[in-house]
Design a protein around this motif. Structure first.
Motif, PDB file in Angstrom:
ATOM      1  N   MET A  81     101.743  69.561  76.526  1.00  0.00           N
ATOM      2  CA  MET A  81     101.310  69.695  78.228  1.00  0.00           C
ATOM      3  C   MET A  81     103.150  68.913  77.813  1.00  0.00           C
ATOM      4  O   MET A  81     103.597  69.331  79.209  1.00  0.00           O
ATOM      5  CB  MET A  81     100.666  69.237  78.948  1.00  0.00           C
ATOM      6  CG  MET A  81      99.571  69.374  78.904  1.00  0.00           C
ATOM      7  SD  MET A  81      98.173  68.548  79.534  1.00  0.00           S
ATOM      8  CE  MET A  81      98.790  68.634  81.124  1.00  0.00           C
ATOM      9  N   THR A  84     105.293  71.840  77.293  1.00  0.00           N
ATOM     10  CA  THR A  84     105.496  72.763  78.638  1.00  0.00           C
ATOM     11  C   THR A  84     106.185  72.587  80.068  1.00  0.00           C
ATOM     12  O   THR A  84     106.322  73.172  80.571  1.00  0.00           O
ATOM     13  CB  THR A  84     103.806  73.510  78.967  1.00  0.00           C
ATOM     14  OG1 THR A  84     103.571  73.903  77.510  1.00  0.00           O
ATOM     15  CG2 THR A  84     103.705  74.368  80.088  1.00  0.00           C
ATOM     16  N   HIS A  85     105.775  70.814  80.021  1.00  0.00           N
ATOM     17  CA  HIS A  85     106.442  70.329  81.519  1.00  0.00           C
ATOM     18  C   HIS A  85     108.136  70.561  81.737  1.00  0.00           C
ATOM     19  O   HIS A  85     108.479  70.556  82.649  1.00  0.00           O
ATOM     20  CB  HIS A  85     106.124  69.077  81.597  1.00  0.00           C
ATOM     21  CG  HIS A  85     106.203  68.286  82.625  1.00  0.00           C
ATOM     22  ND1 HIS A  85     106.159  68.444  83.971  1.00  0.00           N
ATOM     23  CD2 HIS A  85     107.245  66.943  82.742  1.00  0.00           C
ATOM     24  CE1 HIS A  85     106.235  67.756  84.802  1.00  0.00           C
ATOM     25  NE2 HIS A  85     107.232  67.476  84.174  1.00  0.00           N
ATOM     26  N   THR A  91     108.774  74.320  81.855  1.00  0.00           N
ATOM     27  CA  THR A  91     108.818  74.903  83.627  1.00  0.00           C
ATOM     28  C   THR A  91     109.942  74.063  84.068  1.00  0.00           C
ATOM     29  O   THR A  91     110.435  74.759  85.019  1.00  0.00           O
ATOM     30  CB  THR A  91     107.186  74.633  83.989  1.00  0.00           C
ATOM     31  OG1 THR A  91     107.601  73.162  83.548  1.00  0.00           O
ATOM     32  CG2 THR A  91     106.385  75.623  83.309  1.00  0.00           C
ATOM     33  N   PHE A 133     102.777  80.026  88.478  1.00  0.00           N
ATOM     34  CA  PHE A 133     102.024  78.955  88.066  1.00  0.00           C
ATOM     35  C   PHE A 133     103.029  78.487  87.367  1.00  0.00           C
ATOM     36  O   PHE A 133     102.827  76.860  87.291  1.00  0.00           O
ATOM     37  CB  PHE A 133     101.704  79.784  86.273  1.00  0.00           C
ATOM     38  CG  PHE A 133     101.452  79.130  85.316  1.00  0.00           C
ATOM     39  CD1 PHE A 133      99.721  78.340  85.657  1.00  0.00           C
ATOM     40  CD2 PHE A 133     101.876  78.073  84.103  1.00  0.00           C
ATOM     41  CE1 PHE A 133      99.125  77.577  84.849  1.00  0.00           C
ATOM     42  CE2 PHE A 133     101.398  77.400  83.391  1.00  0.00           C
ATOM     43  CZ  PHE A 133     100.629  76.818  83.078  1.00  0.00           C
ATOM     44  N   PHE A 181     101.953  74.273  87.300  1.00  0.00           N
ATOM     45  CA  PHE A 181     101.518  72.899  86.725  1.00  0.00           C
ATOM     46  C   PHE A 181     102.681  71.787  86.851  1.00  0.00           C
ATOM     47  O   PHE A 181     102.445  70.936  86.624  1.00  0.00           O
ATOM     48  CB  PHE A 181     102.255  73.899  85.154  1.00  0.00           C
ATOM     49  CG  PHE A 181     102.046  73.205  84.488  1.00  0.00           C
ATOM     50  CD1 PHE A 181     101.109  72.554  83.521  1.00  0.00           C
ATOM     51  CD2 PHE A 181     103.267  72.806  83.206  1.00  0.00           C
ATOM     52  CE1 PHE A 181     100.540  71.567  82.659  1.00  0.00           C
ATOM     53  CE2 PHE A 181     103.128  72.050  82.351  1.00  0.00           C
ATOM     54  CZ  PHE A 181     102.034  71.758  81.509  1.00  0.00           C
ATOM     55  N   HIS A 182     103.654  72.328  87.358  1.00  0.00           N
ATOM     56  CA  HIS A 182     105.228  70.851  86.925  1.00  0.00           C
ATOM     57  C   HIS A 182     104.597  70.107  87.361  1.00  0.00           C
ATOM     58  O   HIS A 182     105.110  69.300  87.607  1.00  0.00           O
ATOM     59  CB  HIS A 182     106.454  71.787  87.263  1.00  0.00           C
ATOM     60  CG  HIS A 182     107.634  71.042  86.738  1.00  0.00           C
ATOM     61  ND1 HIS A 182     108.126  70.926  85.508  1.00  0.00           N
ATOM     62  CD2 HIS A 182     108.014  70.366  87.791  1.00  0.00           C
ATOM     63  CE1 HIS A 182     108.858  69.846  85.077  1.00  0.00           C
ATOM     64  NE2 HIS A 182     109.578  69.829  86.721  1.00  0.00           N
ATOM     65  N   ASN A 231     101.697  68.510  87.042  1.00  0.00           N
ATOM     66  CA  ASN A 231     101.506  67.728  85.651  1.00  0.00           C
ATOM     67  C   ASN A 231     102.842  66.010  86.303  1.00  0.00           C
ATOM     68  O   ASN A 231     102.841  65.205  85.513  1.00  0.00           O
ATOM     69  CB  ASN A 231     102.319  68.117  84.345  1.00  0.00           C
ATOM     70  CG  ASN A 231     101.948  67.558  83.342  1.00  0.00           C
ATOM     71  OD1 ASN A 231     100.942  67.262  83.235  1.00  0.00           O
ATOM     72  ND2 ASN A 231     103.336  67.315  82.483  1.00  0.00           N
ATOM     73  N   VAL A 288      94.600  68.800  85.107  1.00  0.00           N
ATOM     74  CA  VAL A 288      95.279  69.308  85.201  1.00  0.00           C
ATOM     75  C   VAL A 288      95.682  71.355  85.038  1.00  0.00           C
ATOM     76  O   VAL A 288      96.554  71.898  86.061  1.00  0.00           O
ATOM     77  CB  VAL A 288      97.426  68.691  84.921  1.00  0.00           C
ATOM     78  CG1 VAL A 288      98.295  69.667  84.848  1.00  0.00           C
ATOM     79  CG2 VAL A 288      97.297  67.678  85.831  1.00  0.00           C
ATOM     80  N   ILE A 289      95.322  72.148  83.946  1.00  0.00           N
ATOM     81  CA  ILE A 289      95.172  72.948  83.500  1.00  0.00           C
ATOM     82  C   ILE A 289      94.797  73.268  84.023  1.00  0.00           C
ATOM     83  O   ILE A 289      94.906  74.722  85.306  1.00  0.00           O
ATOM     84  CB  ILE A 289      95.565  72.956  81.831  1.00  0.00           C
ATOM     85  CG1 ILE A 289      96.598  72.163  81.225  1.00  0.00           C
ATOM     86  CG2 ILE A 289      94.259  74.333  81.918  1.00  0.00           C
ATOM     87  CD1 ILE A 289      95.833  72.263  79.880  1.00  0.00           C
ATOM     88  N   SER A 325      95.947  74.118  87.506  1.00  0.00           N
ATOM     89  CA  SER A 325      97.170  74.538  87.364  1.00  0.00           C
ATOM     90  C   SER A 325      97.318  76.263  87.830  1.00  0.00           C
ATOM     91  O   SER A 325      97.619  77.276  88.411  1.00  0.00           O
ATOM     92  CB  SER A 325      98.269  74.732  86.287  1.00  0.00           C
ATOM     93  OG  SER A 325      98.779  72.971  86.658  1.00  0.00           O
ATOM     94  N   SER A 369      97.333  78.443  91.651  1.00  0.00           N
ATOM     95  CA  SER A 369      98.224  80.199  90.674  1.00  0.00           C
ATOM     96  C   SER A 369      97.671  80.959  91.234  1.00  0.00           C
ATOM     97  O   SER A 369      98.193  82.229  91.243  1.00  0.00           O
ATOM     98  CB  SER A 369      98.400  80.002  88.840  1.00  0.00           C
ATOM     99  OG  SER A 369      99.255  78.873  88.563  1.00  0.00           O
TER     100      SER A 369
END
Length: 169
Positions: free
Chosen positions: A67, A70-71, A74, A122, A126-127, A130, A155-156, A159, A163
């Motif tokens: 994460m 990914t954060h 993103t 997404f 997500f951003h 998170n 969060v996942i 998100s 989305s």
């Protein structure tokens, strides 16, 4: 690089001894060169059977690690995308409705349009979620390991659901 700097500095000091004799007389000659130091370092590591360095392949992937990566990804993608769209809006002739009509005239299939909507929504979702998670950490909430994993799964899930909802619009 260090060896180059040392060589240049030595030559500079040696050529200008007379000008800077006050500074130079207190200089102590170096005992070893950078190359000798590196050789000693590698010999010691070889004798002790040390690995080169920790690498991502020796770590077990975890939700917080994935994460975090990914954060950051993103965030970079959103920043780059917004900057590209802003630059395009400033530089390209025509207005937004013109380019929207141009995209509609290309007759992309529904699968590509749906995938594109999800690909845009997404990272935003997500951003955002998170980032809220990080803000709660900043105030000291949810920092225990089970809570970190639980909030990661939340969060996942949020998100993906957000989305999908935005894609359906």
């Amino acid at each position: 690089m260090a060896l180059l700097l040392r060589t240049v500095a030595r030559q500079g000091l040696c050529s200008s001894r007379t000008q800077f004799s006050v500074l130079y007389r207190h200089a102590v000659p170096m005992g070893t060169s950078a190359k000798e130091e590196m050789n000693r370092f590698w010999e010691k590591n070889t004798q002790l059977s040390r690995p080169l360095s920790p690498h991502i392949s020796i770590y077990r992937w975890s939700i917080p690690m994935a994460m975090s990566i990914t954060h950051r990804g993103t965030g970079i993608a959103l920043s780059g995308g917004i900057s590209a769209f802003a630059l395009a809006a400033l530089v390209l002739p025509g207005s937004f409705p013109y380019y929207l009509d141009l995209i509609h005239s290309l007759s992309f299939g529904p699968a590509l349009i749906t995938a594109s909507k999800f690909a845009v929504s997404f990272p935003v979702a997500f951003h955002t979620f998170n980032g809220i998670r990080h803000l709660s950490w900043d105030v000291g909430k949810g920092l225990k390991i089970p809570e970190v994993y639980r909030s990661g799964y939340i969060v996942i899930t949020l998100s993906i659901l957000t989305s999908l909802a935005l894609t359906a619009l």
